[in-house]
Design an enzyme around this catalytic site. Structure first.
Site, PDB file in Angstrom:
ATOM      1  N   LYS A  75       0.833  -1.210   0.000  1.00  0.00           N
ATOM      2  CA  LYS A  75       0.000   0.000   0.000  1.00  0.00           C
ATOM      3  C   LYS A  75       0.862   1.253   0.000  1.00  0.00           C
ATOM      4  CE  LYS A  75      -3.571  -0.162   2.715  1.00  0.00           C
ATOM      5  NZ  LYS A  75      -4.867  -0.205   2.032  1.00  0.00           N
ATOM      6  N   ARG A 145      -3.896   2.783   8.488  1.00  0.00           N
ATOM      7  CA  ARG A 145      -4.138   1.523   7.777  1.00  0.00           C
ATOM      8  C   ARG A 145      -2.878   0.660   7.757  1.00  0.00           C
ATOM      9  NH1 ARG A 145      -8.546   2.253   3.783  1.00  0.00           N
ATOM     10  NH2 ARG A 145      -9.208   4.423   3.763  1.00  0.00           N
ATOM     11  N   GLY A 154      -8.332  -7.402   4.204  1.00  0.00           N
ATOM     12  CA  GLY A 154      -9.201  -7.602   5.355  1.00  0.00           C
ATOM     13  C   GLY A 154      -8.583  -8.331   6.522  1.00  0.00           C
ATOM     14  N   SER A 822      14.631 -43.406 -11.147  1.00  0.00           N
ATOM     15  CA  SER A 822      13.460 -42.599 -10.814  1.00  0.00           C
ATOM     16  C   SER A 822      13.456 -42.446  -9.297  1.00  0.00           C
ATOM     17  CB  SER A 822      12.168 -43.263 -11.277  1.00  0.00           C
ATOM     18  OG  SER A 822      11.059 -42.449 -10.957  1.00  0.00           O
ATOM     19  N   ASN A 826       8.851 -40.138  -1.847  1.00  0.00           N
ATOM     20  CA  ASN A 826       8.004 -40.405  -0.683  1.00  0.00           C
ATOM     21  C   ASN A 826       8.787 -41.248   0.331  1.00  0.00           C
ATOM     22  OD1 ASN A 826       6.030 -39.141  -2.154  1.00  0.00           O
ATOM     23  ND2 ASN A 826       4.991 -41.010  -2.753  1.00  0.00           N
TER      24      ASN A 826
END
Length: 949
Positions: A75, A145, A154, A822, A826
């Site tokens: 801002k 502000r 907000g 590969s 995980n």
């Protein structure tokens, strides 16, 4: 007492009162204080050096610039930029984010040296406006502000009309010749101050107004008379005295300091913390504070206020878009208290203002080269711009904006690709209402955020969070407010009875990719009764409705939806992405349906086919269990022979669907006990056996045998147990059956003239000898089958998953045998970090929330730990085999942050679920651009690879 001494005494008293009351306000706002204290603990150990705490803008010049968002917040930086560009902006100054950091480091107080210069800065505003702060005759009023680097609409706090008290109230009334106007501003200020600064529930203030309007039999706030407003002000002050234990502060500088500190505190209020977590905004940035001279949109019919966008933020259409209210202040528009008018109607109400506004905002869009979200106020026929910032938008609009602006030669293709957040692409895949469906529309509001959703209605954020985990929820509110952020994040859609297209609900929903219908004024919401009414119809909590955020329709019951179609702009953007990305994108798919979907999304092959998923099919699991329960290799082989046709058919379907693209098939990975029933199920079946049955003994023996096998296969830590290549080594016939099915399927399709590229992947290899063992079996079976089919040449590869740390450490020796790697990130994450994927969820959120870890390592790859093993494995593998193909097939293959790392490391491809393929394509392109690459980079690499072949 001399005037100067009196003035000094007054200021000293003001500062003392400010500190005392600020501490009291902080105590009242316990949640914010706790959050702030947590932030203080994680602050930098060294005290922040504040070089220049204040940056002024006004009088046609500004000390800041647009590129100073780190220091001035979005801002403040944009206000400075607008002033320097000659845009009419009320004067003011920005207190930097460095002061915010110092505030927390200094026990939640602004350092005295910085605070001492506050009045000097106010004097500059006084000079530019010709008014005086606190002056009874010609008072200056200001707004306070927040303004963080990244827009958080907000989420933090604002105070307007600051500087009013009983004396300045009279001065404002005299100056404007409008006592009602002055009283209206005063009551607004008191309630906002009470809520924002002192932490008093705003509903207490709203209830006073609602009750009085009911007594006076009026509907609009604007119908309140002077005496009504005086009564409201008196009651507001009574609420403050009762709730805070202190009277409302009359001294303007006390008001200012308390409000400034409240805005700094709001950086760590619960809703701001939640918003940052949801949007991956760092917690240590802090917020700037903007103090700016007030201009008033509530001074009569030649005044007004509004918000808007330079283009439609919902659809992306190039149209002037927004809303305004005549005789109102800014919060009236965004808070949804009154339903505003479309900005197009301003052309009729105030034609000159509309023309000027359109000219200024078009100029701003050209200047920033992006769609602007702006706020403006018209005070007695004079236009003032209060803010401009990059506009929040739906992903549909973002894609259209980007493509259109390239065509308008405003931005480049690279800039267009970098503007689209890959995560947001997921929102394009949300369903829409089936146009052929019949449904009952019970109300209509504004189409605030596109998409459609069905779910059970709940009327508070807390209830939405409670029920949203297990079922689809629609959050229904009179109007949302920032405290509803958690409920909005779990809801499938949001419905409000009040508010416009730029209300809180609309803006936040668009940012989240949620469908939203706002301003459905026919709906009467009662959160207390847990219901809403439309005419005589009552919809209660837990009942199902559907909302269509593209049309504004509210529909009773569940309505069928269909998958979305990609726009022409999206397809064009994806073509650009493919021009720029270097890495290929494959998919994880086990069935032809998923493979075909992935191809439609742009997949270039299958990076992981999990064969175990095929074993769980209803017609196969009995055969798999027969194989597991076999007493001899011969019995096991007999069961595997039964499975072979099923596996071959599966693989033919995948090869056929992929039409010559590479298909990586992983041999059996999970432990065998996963295919058997649970022990409790078998025990229950034994208990239920009919002892009188002719087959009782036979059935009991069979079940006891299963029970014994379950016990034999039971493991304390199955993730590190008998699984992956270890199964194939102990039971080579399993590997041989799967390889036979793969190669037979490939040979049959090759015979029919179709091209196939099978890649056989051996899982969980940790030692070169494990891979050699499985490779020998695979090569022997493949050669046998190819010879039997008399195929002259079948291209196939045998490689491995790198998912054990030792495999990455010894990748050079493994690469001497393996034709591709590969990374199964995980399992590699589990084993490297010592986290169980099944159990770590209990504490990982706590780790992330408390800065133990920066993010969940199962969502984004741990680049410092797991990532180094990936880098090492790739480098050592390529040292041994320069043409080694290297990819990744864990969940990280669809995560933009992880894809950026994969591009940096130099992997050949990523593989992800079908619906994440577009995300991966865009993320790979962005990664290439950010690394300094372009279309030519890909062309050179392709040409080089072609020569190598």
């Amino acid at each position: 007492m001399p005037a100067k001494k009196a003035s000094k005494a007054k200021k000293a008293s003001a500062k003392s009162t400010s500190k005392k009351t600020t501490r009291k306000a902080a105590t009242k706002k316990k949640t914010a204080t706790r959050a702030a204290a947590k932030s203080t603990k994680t602050a930098k150990s060294k005290s922040t050096a504040v070089k220049k705490p204040y940056y002024y803008f006004g009088g046609g010049k500004a000390e800041g610039r647009a590129d100073m968002k780190d220091l001035l917040g979005g801002k403040g930086a944009n206000l400075a930029e607008m002033v320097n560009a000659g845009v009419p902006v009320p004067p003011g100054f920005t207190i930097t984010t460095e002061v915010c950091t110092a505030f927390y480091e200094n026990g939640m107080e602004v350092p005295k040296k910085i605070d001492a210069d506050l009045e000097k800065m106010m004097a500059r505003i006084e000079k530019d406006t010709g008014t005086k702060f606190g002056d009874p005759e010609n008072p200056l009023l200001v707004s306070v502000r927040s303004g963080a680097k990244f827009s958080m609409p907000g989420m933090m706090d604002t105070v307007l009309n600051l500087g009013l008290n009983e004396e300045t109230l009279e001065g404002l009334a005299k100056k404007t010749d409008n006592m009602r106007f002055a009283l209206d501003n005063y009551r607004r200020f008191i309630s906002m101050f009470g809520n924002v600064v002192l932490g008093i529930d705003k509903e207490l203030f709203e209830d006073v107004i609602t009750k009085l309007k009911k007594e006076r039999r009026i509907k609009q706030d604007s119908s309140l008379q002077e005496n009504d407003l005086r009564e409201i002000i008196k009651k507001f002050k009574s609420i403050i005295k009762r709730k805070s234990g202190e009277p409302f502060p009359d001294d303007p500088y006390t008001q200012l300091r308390m409000s400034r500190d409240a805005v700094f505190r709001s950086w760590n209020n619960p809703r701001a913390i939640t918003y940052r977590r949801l949007n991956d905004i760092p917690a240590d940035l802090g917020t700037a504070v903007n103090i700016q001279a007030m201009v008033f949109g509530n001074m009569g019919t030649n005044s007004g206020t509004g918000v808007g966008f330079t283009r439609n933020p919902a659809t992306g259409e190039n149209e002037f878009y927004g809303e305004y209210l005549v005789n109102a202040q800014g919060e009236d528009v965004v808070a949804g208290v009154r339903t505003p008018q479309p900005i197009k109607e301003l052309e009729t109400d105030m034609p000159e203002i509309y023309k000027q506004l359109n000219t200024i905002t078009t100029k701003l869009e050209r200047h920033y080269k992006d769609v602007q979200d702006f706020e403006f106020t018209v005070q007695e026929g004079t236009l003032y711009m209060l803010q401009t910032r990059t506009g929040k938008r739906t992903i549909q609009a973002a894609v259209k904006f980007a493509v259109d602006m390239v065509k308008e030669k405003m931005i480049t293709k690279e800039e267009a690709l970098l503007r689209i957040d890959p995560h947001q692409i997921d929102h394009l895949l949300h369903p829409r209402i089936d146009p052929d469906a019949k449904y009952d529309v019970i109300a209509k509001g504004l189409a605030a955020s596109p998409g459609a959703a069905s779910g059970k209605v709940y009327f508070t954020a807390e209830e939405a969070v409670k029920h949203g985990v297990k079922q689809n929820v629609i959050l229904v509110r009179e109007e949302t407010n920032p405290d509803d952020i958690e409920g909005m994040s779990v809801a499938k859609g949001i419905l409000t009875a009040r508010g416009g297209m730029t209300s809180h609900a609309a803006v936040v929903a668009r940012g989240m990719g949620k469908c939203c219908v706002s301003g459905a004024e026919a709906i009467r919401v009662s959160a207390a009764k847990k219901q809403f009414q439309v005419g005589k119809l009552t919809v209660k909590e837990g009942e199902v409705i559907t909302i269509n955020g593209s049309t504004g329709e509210v529909i009773l019951g569940d309505v069928p939806t269909i998958d979305p179609e990609f726009s022409a702009e999206f397809n064009e953007l994806m073509k650009w992405a493919d021009e720029y990305r270097v890495m290929k994108v494959r998919t994880n798919a086990d069935v032809p349906r998923d493979a075909k979907q992935a191809i439609e999304f742009g997949a270039e092959g299958i990076g992981l086919c999990r064969t175990e998923h095929m074993f769980f099919a209803e017609d196969r699991i009995p055969i798999v269990q027969e194989m597991i329960l076999a007493d001899s290799p011969e019995e096991r082989q007999a069961a595997l022979d039964k499975l072979l046709p099923f596996q071959k058919a599966d693989f033919k379907g995948l090869f056929d669907a992929m039409e010559g693209r590479p298909v990586t098939i992983r041999t059996l990975d999970p432990p065998l006990h996963e295919f058997l029933p649970r022990r409790e199920e078998i025990e229950a079946k034994i208990e239920k056996l009919d002892k009188k049955s002719d087959t009782y003994e036979e059935d009991q023996e069979r079940l006891q045998k299963t029970l014994k096998r379950i016990d034999e296969l039971s493991e304390l830590n199955p993730m590190l147990g008998h699984r992956g290549c270890r199964l194939g080594i102990v039971y080579p016939e399993i590997t041989e059956m799967q390889v036979r099915a793969i190669i037979e399927a490939a040979c049959e399709l090759t015979k029919s003239g179709k091209k196939v590229k099978p890649e056989i992947m051996i899982p969980l290899v940790g030692h070169i000898n494990e891979f050699k063992n499985q490779k020998e079996h695979a090569r022997r079976i493949a050669t046998e089958v190819i010879n039997r089919f008399k195929i002259r040449k079948l291209e196939y590869l045998i490689g491995t998953m790198i998912e054990i740390p030792r495999a990455a450490l010894t990748a050079d020796s493994i690469a001497e045998e393996a034709e591709f790697f590969s990374f199964g990130t995980n399992d590699l994450t589990q084993m490297t970090m010592g986290f169980s994927r099944d159990d770590a969820g209990r504490f990982l959120r706590f780790y992330v929330d408390n800065n133990i870890l920066p993010y969940d390592p199962f969502v984004s790859i741990d680049t410092d730990g797991v990532g180094q093993l990936v880098r090492m494995g790739k480098e050592r593998g390529r040292d041994a085999r320069p043409d080694l193909k290297v990819g990744i097939c864990g969940e990280h293959g669809g995560d933009p942050k992880s894809i950026e790392f994969c591009n940096e490391v130099g992997l050949d491809y990523v593989s992800c679920s079908p619906f994440r393929v577009p995300i991966a394509r865009l993320a790979a392109a962005r990664a290439s651009i950010m690394a300094g690459g372009g279309p030519k980079t890909k062309a050179k690499k392709t040409k080089k690879a072609s020569k190598k072949k």
